[in-house]
Design a protein around this motif. Structure first.
Motif, PDB file in Angstrom:
ATOM      1  N   THR A  29       3.633  35.453 -94.199  1.00 54.94           N
ATOM      2  CA  THR A  29       4.420  35.307 -92.982  1.00 54.94           C
ATOM      3  C   THR A  29       3.968  36.381 -92.017  1.00 54.94           C
ATOM      4  OG1 THR A  29       6.654  34.876 -92.143  1.00 54.94           O
ATOM      5  CG2 THR A  29       6.379  36.830 -93.525  1.00 54.94           C
ATOM      6  N   MET A  31       4.921  38.504 -88.262  1.00 55.50           N
ATOM      7  CA  MET A  31       6.047  38.841 -87.395  1.00 55.50           C
ATOM      8  C   MET A  31       5.640  39.887 -86.373  1.00 55.50           C
ATOM      9  SD  MET A  31       8.221  41.034 -90.231  1.00 55.50           S
ATOM     10  CE  MET A  31       7.861  39.824 -91.526  1.00 55.50           C
ATOM     11  N   HIS A  44      12.185  35.072 -92.390  1.00 61.69           N
ATOM     12  CA  HIS A  44      10.922  35.535 -92.983  1.00 61.69           C
ATOM     13  C   HIS A  44      11.111  35.858 -94.466  1.00 61.69           C
ATOM     14  CE1 HIS A  44       8.330  35.922 -89.430  1.00 61.69           C
ATOM     15  NE2 HIS A  44       9.372  36.401 -88.762  1.00 61.69           N
ATOM     16  N   ARG A  47      11.466  32.687 -96.401  1.00 61.45           N
ATOM     17  CA  ARG A  47      10.177  31.999 -96.495  1.00 61.45           C
ATOM     18  C   ARG A  47       9.332  32.601 -97.613  1.00 61.45           C
ATOM     19  NH1 ARG A  47       6.310  32.121 -91.342  1.00 61.45           N
ATOM     20  NH2 ARG A  47       7.034  29.981 -90.958  1.00 61.45           N
ATOM     21  N   ARG A  84       1.768  41.303 -90.902  1.00 59.23           N
ATOM     22  CA  ARG A  84       1.577  40.115 -91.726  1.00 59.23           C
ATOM     23  C   ARG A  84       1.789  40.512 -93.175  1.00 59.23           C
ATOM     24  NH1 ARG A  84      -3.270  35.580 -92.072  1.00 59.23           N
ATOM     25  NH2 ARG A  84      -3.334  35.412 -94.336  1.00 59.23           N
ATOM     26  N   ILE A 183       9.118  30.292 -87.967  1.00 59.80           N
ATOM     27  CA  ILE A 183      10.295  31.145 -87.856  1.00 59.80           C
ATOM     28  C   ILE A 183      10.834  31.128 -86.433  1.00 59.80           C
ATOM     29  CG2 ILE A 183      11.190  33.475 -88.135  1.00 59.80           C
ATOM     30  CD1 ILE A 183      10.398  32.037 -90.758  1.00 59.80           C
ATOM     31  N   SER A 216       5.235  33.378 -83.679  1.00 58.34           N
ATOM     32  CA  SER A 216       5.765  34.736 -83.703  1.00 58.34           C
ATOM     33  C   SER A 216       5.365  35.534 -82.470  1.00 58.34           C
ATOM     34  CB  SER A 216       5.307  35.465 -84.969  1.00 58.34           C
ATOM     35  OG  SER A 216       3.892  35.599 -84.996  1.00 58.34           O
TER      36      SER A 216
END
Length: 257
Positions: A29, A31, A44, A47, A84, A183, A216
């Motif tokens: 994921t 962000m 997140h 996930r 990440r 997300i 993101s």
């Protein structure tokens, strides 16, 4: 700022060959962190846990991920970052955190070229991204900004690294084809009063007032045009739907790491 890697919360100074081999089968994921806060952090964390259970048969706890994220912030000495988190297995479940400088949203409306394609296991944010980069580069080589995908039946799904939504007046509509539910898309949906999902085909594109890409980095990047075999649909700025999206995001508070 120098880009860095942290493995299980510890700075990684040399690359383990076993870890590099493991990167071909995993999930992740990504962000954007601002002042130590992340939009949809709980999404997140969920996930990563759900993906790990499906891919590796064991979950990863929110506490473990949060601890590694805090270690990354401490190591970077900043609360404004791009992060990440990759989950892979060597002998055990490993969390590889990649830390870099924050990335600002794109400002130019995107011109998309349509390709018939569906990612493998589309509901997982897995590390198999060759096809996404390949089609994005194909679009760029033809003079476009990026690729958008559709099924063999002509159903619009997603772009290379974005979800896409469409504006029907002030109603924000999402394709119901198989996609990775991003997300940012989920955060946006939390803030909307209603968000219908429906079958959107290439032939339906001219019926919408606007289209937006979300990920993101880009919460609501306008689409300038979508080109298909049948021609090009162009979209002008649409303040009513842009305002709906802005208010939806503003209604959802970011969460502290």
């Amino acid at each position: 700022m120098i880009e860095s890697l942290l493995l299980n919360g510890v700075p990684l100074h040399t690359a383990d060959p076993g870890l590099l081999r493991a990167m071909s089968y995993g999930h992740f994921t990504s962000m954007q962190v601002r002042d130590g806060m992340v939009d949809g952090l709980d999404l997140h964390l969920d996930r990563l846990d759900r993906g790990s259970r499906e891919v590796f048969g064991q979950g990863v706890s929110a506490d473990r991920v949060r601890a590694d994220l805090r270690a990354a912030l401490d190591h970077a000495g900043s609360g404004d970052l791009s992060i990440r988190v990759d989950v892979v297995v060597t002998t055990d479940l490993q969390l590889l955190v990649r830390v870099g400088p924050p990335i600002e949203p794109t400002t130019r409306p995107q011109r998309l070229l349509a390709f018939q394609h569906q990612r493998a296991v589309p509901h997982l944010k897995h590390t198999g991204t060759f096809d996404l980069v390949y089609y994005a580069r194909q679009a760029e080589q033809h003079g476009y900004d990026d690729a958008i995908f559709h099924t063999a039946a002509g159903e619009v799904s997603e772009a290379s690294i974005w979800n896409i939504c469409f504006a029907d007046g002030t109603t924000i509509v999402f394709p119901d084809a198989p996609v990775l539910r991003g997300i940012r898309q989920q955060v946006l949906q939390r803030g909307l009063d209603t968000y219908p999902t429906t079958r959107i085909t290439l032939a339906d594109l001219p019926a919408y007032d606007a289209a937006y890409l979300t990920n993101s980095i880009d919460p609501a990047l306008p689409v300038g045009s979508i080109t298909t075999d049948a021609g090009t649909t162009t979209y002008d700025a649409h303040p009513p739907s842009a305002d709906v999206i802005a208010r939806a995001y503003a209604a959802v508070e970011p969460q502290a790491i």
